[in-house]
Enzyme design. Structure first.
Site, mmCIF file in Angstrom:
data_model
loop_
_atom_site.group_PDB
_atom_site.id
_atom_site.type_symbol
_atom_site.label_atom_id
_atom_site.label_comp_id
_atom_site.label_asym_id
_atom_site.label_seq_id
_atom_site.Cartn_x
_atom_site.Cartn_y
_atom_site.Cartn_z
ATOM 1 N N SER A 25 0.831 -1.215 0.000
ATOM 2 C CA SER A 25 0.000 0.000 0.000
ATOM 3 C C SER A 25 0.863 1.261 0.000
ATOM 4 O O SER A 25 0.352 2.377 -0.016
ATOM 5 C CB SER A 25 -0.926 0.010 1.221
ATOM 6 O OG SER A 25 -0.193 -0.161 2.419
ATOM 7 N N ASN A 112 -2.210 -2.862 12.959
ATOM 8 C CA ASN A 112 -3.672 -2.724 12.878
ATOM 9 C C ASN A 112 -4.186 -1.506 13.644
ATOM 10 O O ASN A 112 -5.042 -0.775 13.169
ATOM 11 C CB ASN A 112 -4.352 -3.998 13.377
ATOM 12 C CG ASN A 112 -3.983 -5.206 12.540
ATOM 13 O OD1 ASN A 112 -3.375 -5.051 11.475
ATOM 14 N ND2 ASN A 112 -4.323 -6.389 13.006
ATOM 15 N N HIS A 158 -40.357 22.777 -10.851
ATOM 16 C CA HIS A 158 -40.413 21.989 -12.100
ATOM 17 C C HIS A 158 -39.662 22.701 -13.230
ATOM 18 O O HIS A 158 -39.954 22.485 -14.401
ATOM 19 C CB HIS A 158 -41.857 21.735 -12.537
ATOM 20 C CG HIS A 158 -42.746 21.256 -11.433
ATOM 21 N ND1 HIS A 158 -42.918 19.919 -11.138
ATOM 22 C CD2 HIS A 158 -43.478 21.943 -10.522
ATOM 23 C CE1 HIS A 158 -43.748 19.802 -10.111
ATOM 24 N NE2 HIS A 158 -44.092 21.027 -9.705
ATOM 25 N N SER A 279 -14.135 26.185 -27.728
ATOM 26 C CA SER A 279 -14.266 24.981 -28.534
ATOM 27 C C SER A 279 -13.247 25.057 -29.656
ATOM 28 O O SER A 279 -12.952 26.141 -30.162
ATOM 29 C CB SER A 279 -15.678 24.905 -29.111
ATOM 30 O OG SER A 279 -15.687 24.118 -30.291
ATOM 31 N N LYS A 285 -18.005 29.626 -28.894
ATOM 32 C CA LYS A 285 -18.279 28.894 -27.654
ATOM 33 C C LYS A 285 -17.455 29.341 -26.451
ATOM 34 O O LYS A 285 -16.286 29.647 -26.542
ATOM 35 C CB LYS A 285 -18.011 27.400 -27.875
ATOM 36 C CG LYS A 285 -19.010 26.762 -28.799
ATOM 37 C CD LYS A 285 -20.272 26.360 -28.101
ATOM 38 C CE LYS A 285 -20.125 24.946 -27.606
ATOM 39 N NZ LYS A 285 -21.341 24.433 -27.056
ATOM 40 N N ASN A 287 -17.408 27.463 -22.869
ATOM 41 C CA ASN A 287 -18.015 26.343 -22.139
ATOM 42 C C ASN A 287 -17.741 26.409 -20.636
ATOM 43 O O ASN A 287 -16.612 26.664 -20.230
ATOM 44 C CB ASN A 287 -17.484 25.016 -22.692
ATOM 45 C CG ASN A 287 -17.866 24.825 -24.146
ATOM 46 O OD1 ASN A 287 -18.936 25.256 -24.566
ATOM 47 N ND2 ASN A 287 -16.988 24.204 -24.904
ATOM 48 N N TYR A 319 -9.403 -6.996 12.220
ATOM 49 C CA TYR A 319 -8.772 -6.468 11.005
ATOM 50 C C TYR A 319 -8.734 -7.520 9.903
ATOM 51 O O TYR A 319 -8.493 -8.699 10.146
ATOM 52 C CB TYR A 319 -7.336 -5.992 11.298
ATOM 53 C CG TYR A 319 -6.633 -5.481 10.040
ATOM 54 C CD1 TYR A 319 -6.812 -4.171 9.622
ATOM 55 C CD2 TYR A 319 -5.837 -6.324 9.273
ATOM 56 C CE1 TYR A 319 -6.211 -3.709 8.453
ATOM 57 C CE2 TYR A 319 -5.228 -5.878 8.109
ATOM 58 C CZ TYR A 319 -5.422 -4.566 7.706
ATOM 59 O OH TYR A 319 -4.825 -4.105 6.553
ATOM 60 N N GLN A 324 -7.303 -2.391 3.768
ATOM 61 C CA GLN A 324 -6.290 -1.546 3.141
ATOM 62 C C GLN A 324 -6.901 -0.754 1.978
ATOM 63 O O GLN A 324 -6.378 0.280 1.574
ATOM 64 C CB GLN A 324 -5.145 -2.440 2.644
ATOM 65 C CG GLN A 324 -4.012 -1.705 1.976
ATOM 66 C CD GLN A 324 -2.785 -2.591 1.838
ATOM 67 O OE1 GLN A 324 -2.152 -2.909 2.833
ATOM 68 N NE2 GLN A 324 -2.469 -3.008 0.627
HETATM 69 N N1 ARG Z 1 -1.089 -1.466 5.072
HETATM 70 C C1 ARG Z 1 -2.060 -1.973 5.970
HETATM 71 C C2 ARG Z 1 -3.395 -1.253 5.750
HETATM 72 O O1 ARG Z 1 -3.373 -0.278 5.122
HETATM 73 C C3 ARG Z 1 -1.649 -1.727 7.396
HETATM 74 C C4 ARG Z 1 -2.173 -2.717 8.360
HETATM 75 C C5 ARG Z 1 -1.669 -4.071 8.024
HETATM 76 N N2 ARG Z 1 -1.926 -5.042 9.006
HETATM 77 C C6 ARG Z 1 -1.757 -6.311 8.763
HETATM 78 N N3 ARG Z 1 -2.005 -7.128 9.727
HETATM 79 N N4 ARG Z 1 -1.372 -6.768 7.612
HETATM 80 O O2 ARG Z 1 -4.422 -1.682 6.179
#
Ligand code: ARG
Length: 458
Positions: A25, A112, A158, A279, A285, A287, A319, A324
């Site tokens: 992520s 988490n 309306h 345009s 035009k 826009n 969790y 994510q």
């Molecule tokens: N990158 C994870 C998220 O955005 C962080 C938490 C990950 N926890 C885990 N047990 N894999 O949710």
């Protein structure tokens, strides 16, 4: 071997490269770096205060984290996909920089509760920023409303001419909507502003942590009451996404009106050149791209809400990695709402109003017919009968291709003997507007007082 992973202990095979990319992520959660570091500093100080880790280590951790913050801000930090997310990127860098002490930071904490903390901190600040943008838009509307306190326009139902109103009254309707949006966000902020850290992975921690102390350091009003809920709750984000969707719905309705009002058929307003484009083929035009795009972007904000509701709908406690997927919709909505509000405030401030054209349209379409009915009621006719009389006079006008303001007294009296010369002064646009002098009405005095009341902070 997964020796480069902070969780690599029980693994013998390396992670597949594509799996690594797929599950990471860091590409999007790196924007949480500031919150992640703030949270870690507070956590480390608490661990030191409680004697869970040595105070010298706390000093090293805090200093190390400050260095990392600086590096990230100066663009001198390589985010690594193999370190998955912002939490492990920062922690790994810290351990490389300060050694043993860095490896103590994660005591009594899990990613988490850490990620839940980071999002709450982030959203809390963003809500403040969004409400500031809302204030700017409200301010622009107040300026236009004040400048147009004598501008009349047709009020529609309306999309048919209904009764004349003040343009300022119409603008103040949006002020009401944006004030509610602000109140909703401020209320949402109460649920955001609760500390989840201390929940650990899901069940709490065996260390004698002091959650209140962490909450105090980070400015949280309270702490969460259940560790499972702390790590699996995203209601606060859903609430924000809902509030943002309602806000965008307001901006989209406003956009629709601006687009309509700037057509050559209406010509009620002109948006300044900076908010429009031309345009490539039709030289005439201009826009209204900005309101069109804001109207369009409303779709993605609704989509983000639905995406997030769908992510959450079948998740068992606590969790799950599915969660994510909370970040991209949230970030995208924040960016979209901020951008839309900012550009809207500028556009409204610079909008030119065609006072004459609006005023003329305000009197068209038999817009003061209700005033004639009310006039007859004041002369003793029951409202239903008055309605009938005016209906007939409108039909007469339609047939003779004239407006009710063009009827002579003799013609009026064909429909009711109760009508006298004083009818003429009650069917002007101004008289019609100012006759609606009730709280919330469109009379000049009501609207003016309303503008001043909002200005005074009500
Ligand atoms: N990158 C994870 C998220 O955005 C962080 C938490 C990950 N926890 C885990 N047990 N894999 O949710």
């Amino acid at each position: 071997m997964s020796k480069d992973k902070l969780w690599g202990g029980r693994f013998t095979q390396p992670t597949d490269k594509f799996v690594e990319e797929f599950t990471a992520s860091i590409q999007f959660d790196k924007r949480l770096y500031h919150q992640d570091i703030r949270g870690s500093v507070a956590h480390a100080r608490m661990l030191g205060k409680q004697g869970i880790i040595p105070l010298e280590d706390v000093e090293k951790i805090v200093h190390g984290l400050q260095q990392i913050l600086k590096q990230i801000e100066e663009g001198d930090f390589d985010f690594s996909i193999s370190l998955e997310d912002i939490h492990m990127n920062i922690e790994a860098r810290l351990s490389t920089a300060i050694g043993e002490a860095g490896k103590r930071l994660h005591t009594g904490r899990s990613r988490n509760d850490q990620v839940a903390l980071d999002i709450r901190l982030y959203l809390r600040d963003e809500i403040v920023e969004i409400t500031t943008y809302l204030d700017l838009l409200i301010d622009a509307l107040l300026i236009q409303a004040e400048a147009n306190i004598d501008t009349c326009m047709p009020g529609f139902t309306h999309l048919q001419s209904a009764q004349p109103i003040l343009f300022a009254h119409h603008l103040m309707a949006y002020v009401e909507m944006f004030k509610r949006d602000r109140a909703r966000l401020e209320d949402c902020s109460k649920r955001v502003n609760v500390l989840p850290l201390g929940a650990g992975a899901l069940a709490g921690t065996t260390f004698p942590i002091d959650r209140e102390y962490v909450a105090e350091q980070l400015g949280f009003a309270s702490i969460t009451r259940n560790s499972l809920d702390s790590v699996s709750d995203r209601d606060f984000a859903l609430e924000f996404l809902s509030d943002a969707s309602i806000l965008m719905m307001h901006l989209s309705r406003f956009s629709e009106e601006l687009i309509l009002w700037s057509t050559s058929a209406f010509q009620f307003i002109e948006l300044s050149d900076g908010f429009c484009t031309g345009s490539s083929i039709m030289p005439q035009k201009k826009n209204p791209d900005v309101p069109e795009l804001v109207r369009g972007k409303t779709g993605r904000v609704y989509g983000n809400l639905i995406a997030m509701l769908t992510v959450m709908k079948s998740l068992p406690l606590a969790y799950n990695k599915d969660m994510q997927e909370d970040k991209e919709p949230l970030f995208d909505t924040i960016d979209t709402v901020k951008g839309s509000l900012k550009i809207f405030a500028d556009m409204i401030r610079e909008m030119r109003v065609n006072v004459e054209r609006m005023g003329k349209a305000a009197g068209q379409g038999f817009s003061t017919a209700t005033d004639v009915a009310d006039y007859l009621v004041r002369k003793g006719l029951p409202f239903r009968d008055a309605h009938e009389v005016v209906g007939k006079s409108v039909a007469y006008c339609v047939e003779n291709e004239m407006d009710i303001t063009e009827l002579s007294l003799a013609e009026w009296q064909l429909f009711s003997a109760k009508i006298d010369t004083d009818i003429f002064e009650c069917i002007t646009v101004e008289a019609s507007v100012n006759a609606r002098n009730v709280p919330g009405g469109t009379a000049r005095e009501c609207v003016w007082n309303e503008i001043q009341s909002v200005r005074a902070g009500n």
